[in-house]
Write a protein that holds these residues in place. Structure first.
Motif, PDB file in Angstrom:
ATOM      1  N   SER A 103       0.830  -1.208   0.000  1.00 38.41           N
ATOM      2  CA  SER A 103       0.000   0.000   0.000  1.00 38.41           C
ATOM      3  C   SER A 103       0.864   1.257   0.000  1.00 38.41           C
ATOM      4  O   SER A 103       0.582   2.222  -0.720  1.00 38.41           O
ATOM      5  CB  SER A 103      -0.925   0.005   1.223  1.00 38.41           C
ATOM      6  N   CYS A 104       1.919   1.250   0.820  1.00 37.74           N
ATOM      7  CA  CYS A 104       2.808   2.417   0.889  1.00 37.74           C
ATOM      8  C   CYS A 104       3.524   2.632  -0.448  1.00 37.74           C
ATOM      9  O   CYS A 104       3.680   3.772  -0.897  1.00 37.74           O
ATOM     10  CB  CYS A 104       3.824   2.241   2.009  1.00 37.74           C
ATOM     11  N   LEU A 105       3.961   1.541  -1.074  1.00 37.69           N
ATOM     12  CA  LEU A 105       4.638   1.671  -2.365  1.00 37.69           C
ATOM     13  C   LEU A 105       3.681   2.212  -3.423  1.00 37.69           C
ATOM     14  O   LEU A 105       4.020   3.133  -4.185  1.00 37.69           O
ATOM     15  CB  LEU A 105       5.197   0.320  -2.796  1.00 37.69           C
ATOM     16  N   LEU A 106       2.468   1.653  -3.476  1.00 37.60           N
ATOM     17  CA  LEU A 106       1.484   2.139  -4.443  1.00 37.60           C
ATOM     18  C   LEU A 106       1.119   3.592  -4.164  1.00 37.60           C
ATOM     19  O   LEU A 106       0.952   4.391  -5.092  1.00 37.60           O
ATOM     20  CB  LEU A 106       0.228   1.264  -4.393  1.00 37.60           C
TER      21      LEU A 106
ATOM     22  N   TRP B 236       9.129  12.485  -3.857  1.00 38.11           N
ATOM     23  CA  TRP B 236      10.365  11.722  -3.721  1.00 38.11           C
ATOM     24  C   TRP B 236      11.542  12.652  -3.461  1.00 38.11           C
ATOM     25  O   TRP B 236      11.903  13.485  -4.296  1.00 38.11           O
ATOM     26  CB  TRP B 236      10.644  10.919  -4.991  1.00 38.11           C
ATOM     27  N   LEU B 237      12.134  12.513  -2.277  1.00 36.89           N
ATOM     28  CA  LEU B 237      13.315  13.293  -1.904  1.00 36.89           C
ATOM     29  C   LEU B 237      13.093  14.784  -2.075  1.00 36.89           C
ATOM     30  O   LEU B 237      13.994  15.527  -2.478  1.00 36.89           O
ATOM     31  CB  LEU B 237      14.535  12.841  -2.727  1.00 36.89           C
TER      32      LEU B 237
ATOM     33  N   LEU C 142       9.140   6.540   4.698  1.00 31.20           N
ATOM     34  CA  LEU C 142       8.686   5.237   4.220  1.00 31.20           C
ATOM     35  C   LEU C 142       9.489   4.786   3.005  1.00 31.20           C
ATOM     36  O   LEU C 142       9.841   3.610   2.887  1.00 31.20           O
ATOM     37  CB  LEU C 142       7.199   5.301   3.872  1.00 31.20           C
ATOM     38  N   LEU C 143       9.775   5.714   2.096  1.00 30.06           N
ATOM     39  CA  LEU C 143      10.545   5.367   0.902  1.00 30.06           C
ATOM     40  C   LEU C 143      11.928   4.850   1.273  1.00 30.06           C
ATOM     41  O   LEU C 143      12.363   3.796   0.782  1.00 30.06           O
ATOM     42  CB  LEU C 143      10.664   6.597  -0.005  1.00 30.06           C
TER      43      LEU C 143
ATOM     44  N   MET D 158      13.624   1.206   0.844  1.00 30.21           N
ATOM     45  CA  MET D 158      14.896   1.044   0.132  1.00 30.21           C
ATOM     46  C   MET D 158      15.862   0.163   0.918  1.00 30.21           C
ATOM     47  O   MET D 158      16.431  -0.804   0.386  1.00 30.21           O
ATOM     48  CB  MET D 158      15.541   2.410  -0.093  1.00 30.21           C
ATOM     49  N   LEU D 159      16.063   0.506   2.186  1.00 33.95           N
ATOM     50  CA  LEU D 159      17.009  -0.247   3.007  1.00 33.95           C
ATOM     51  C   LEU D 159      16.510  -1.654   3.306  1.00 33.95           C
ATOM     52  O   LEU D 159      17.294  -2.602   3.359  1.00 33.95           O
ATOM     53  CB  LEU D 159      17.274   0.509   4.309  1.00 33.95           C
ATOM     54  N   SER D 160      15.205  -1.791   3.535  1.00 44.71           N
ATOM     55  CA  SER D 160      14.645  -3.114   3.806  1.00 44.71           C
ATOM     56  C   SER D 160      14.878  -4.057   2.639  1.00 44.71           C
ATOM     57  O   SER D 160      15.111  -5.258   2.821  1.00 44.71           O
ATOM     58  CB  SER D 160      13.143  -3.010   4.085  1.00 44.71           C
TER      59      SER D 160
END
Length: 451
Positions: free
Chosen positions: A408-411, A423-424, A433-434, A438-440
């Motif tokens: 859901s967060c990615l979408l 983004w940034l 969250l982004l 990324m790190l996950s």
């Protein structure tokens, strides 16, 4: 015949036998060491929640209203320079992260080689754009904040045993933020464009409320009844905040993102279609449709249907201006965050159209990524998005609730950046969250991916 004098005995037991009463002292030291590890691990898993609290509560209550005007149609844009709180918070979190990593250097996980190189290449290239940026000092200053934020998240992902250990504290932060914004109704006046809550703009409240809604849905999937009850209470409050803020886009995405994530998880389990493949398969027809592939229908018709305005409230003119300047530097871009909001040096500042001259970004994250970093940065970033999708694909199998939340967060971020630049850019919750995703996606904990 084996040498009985060198029997295979654990070192701690052997030391206890040699020291006699000293063995009890060694055991107490071991217990204290384990307690210290547990304390440090819990502190590490709280770091993403602390970052989230900074973006959702601390920054807006202390600084936000003095940096971004609520209405861009009047007055000059106020430059969002790093405040004193930023200069204290981000280096402090990064320093704390380094201390935790040093203290637990024997227990931490590791990063995947390819994913790590991809992240280094992306952020390294953004730093390299300072060589030809219109405002190189601003490029390096703003990028450094995101690098420090990224470092501050590392211990949580390397020391956590489960993704739920990280996500649960983050949910409680979103719940507190919802409660504070509900309470602010009594003291904050509604503007002509909607209720802003504790933030500087009603769209910021809408975005944070939508993300809180995604976490509230996640809370309903947990076994802890206290978390489920809190999530159940948050949902109607989130919907109420979205309605009074008049953030129709955020309300729509809060409904569509979990529904689409649930659909994707169902397809993943039933048809065994990986999430990245499913995303590409669904993106192609959507791009064909919105790009005018069907005669008499394109993105203007969607805008007219949703908002009654075929220009997405004036965004199409900004997009044309942005596309024209992308064409001037298609490969390398103009420099990370070195185009909008940099004063007279910006080509936008010379425009007679006041909306273009005042806008802080192009209102499209994909266009801004290409504008600032060229096709190189955009390509690297889209590769990172697919890498995140692969990680979420594995997460869904191990923890469906966490997997649906991350989907859901990615979408949400993918759709949000169709109409806004997130983004940034700026102090936003979705940037936490982004970077967490990324790190996950590149973390390996005890021989397996973090799940």
């Amino acid at each position: 015949m084996p040498d009985l004098r060198r029997a295979d005995v654990p070192r701690s037991q052997a030391a206890g036998c040699r020291r006699g009463a000293g063995g009890r002292h060694s055991m107490s030291e071991t217990i204290a060491h384990r307690i210290g590890y547990g304390y440090r691990r819990r502190l590490a898993t709280l770091l993403p929640a602390i970052d989230l609290a900074y973006f959702m509560l601390v920054w807006p209550l202390v600084y936000a209203r003095y940096y971004v005007p609520a209405d861009l149609s009047t007055g000059p844009i106020m430059e969002a320079q790093p405040g004193l709180l930023n200069r204290l918070f981000f280096p402090g979190m990064a320093a704390l992260s380094v201390i935790l990593l040093i203290a637990e250097r024997h227990r931490i996980g590791r990063f995947q080689l390819f994913g790590s190189c991809l992240l280094i290449a992306f952020f390294g290239y953004l730093g390299l754009t300072a060589a030809w940026a219109l405002a190189p000092a601003m490029t390096l200053t703003r990028l450094s904040l995101y690098i420090l934020l990224l470092i501050g998240l590392v211990p949580a992902l390397l020391l956590a045993d489960r993704m739920d250990d990280i996500l649960r504290p983050m949910f409680w932060v979103t719940a507190v933020a919802v409660a504070v914004n509900v309470a602010s109704i009594a003291v904050v006046h509604t503007t002509s464009i909607g209720f802003p809550g504790i933030y500087s703009h009603k769209n910021t409240l809408g975005a944070n409320a939508a993300i809180a809604g995604l976490f509230a849905i996640y809370a309903l999937t947990r076994a802890d009844h206290r978390v489920r009850v809190a999530g159940f209470l948050c949902l109607p409050a989130v919907v109420g905040l979205l309605l009074i803020s008049q953030s129709k886009t955020s309300l729509g995405m809060m409904v569509l993102a979990p529904a689409t994530a649930l659909f994707a998880a169902g397809v993943r389990r039933r048809l065994r279609i990986a999430l990245p493949i499913l995303m590409v398969v669904l993106t192609i027809p959507a791009a064909f449709l919105l790009g005018g592939g069907v005669p008499g229908f394109d993105y203007r018709d969607v805008s007219l249907l949703v908002s009654g305005d075929p220009t997405f409230t004036g965004r199409t003119e900004i997009w044309k201006f942005t596309a024209a300047h992308i064409a001037e530097r298609p490969l390398t871009g103009w420099g990370f965050q070195s185009f909008w909001g940099i004063g007279p040096a910006s080509p936008a500042a010379r425009m007679t159209d006041t909306f273009i001259a005042r806008t802080p970004h192009s209102h499209n994250g994909y266009l801004d990524m290409a504008l600032e970093g060229g096709m190189i940065a955009l390509s690297l970033f889209l590769m990172i998005v697919l890498m995140i999708a692969w990680w979420i694909d594995r997460l869904v199998d191990r923890d469906a609730g966490a997997g649906i939340l991350m989907t859901s967060c990615l979408l949400y971020t993918l759709w949000q950046n169709l109409l806004e630049t997130d983004w940034l850019h700026g102090m936003t919750t979705s940037n936490v969250l982004l970077m967490l995703m990324m790190l996950s996606a590149v973390t390996i904990r005890q021989g397996r991916a973090l799940t």
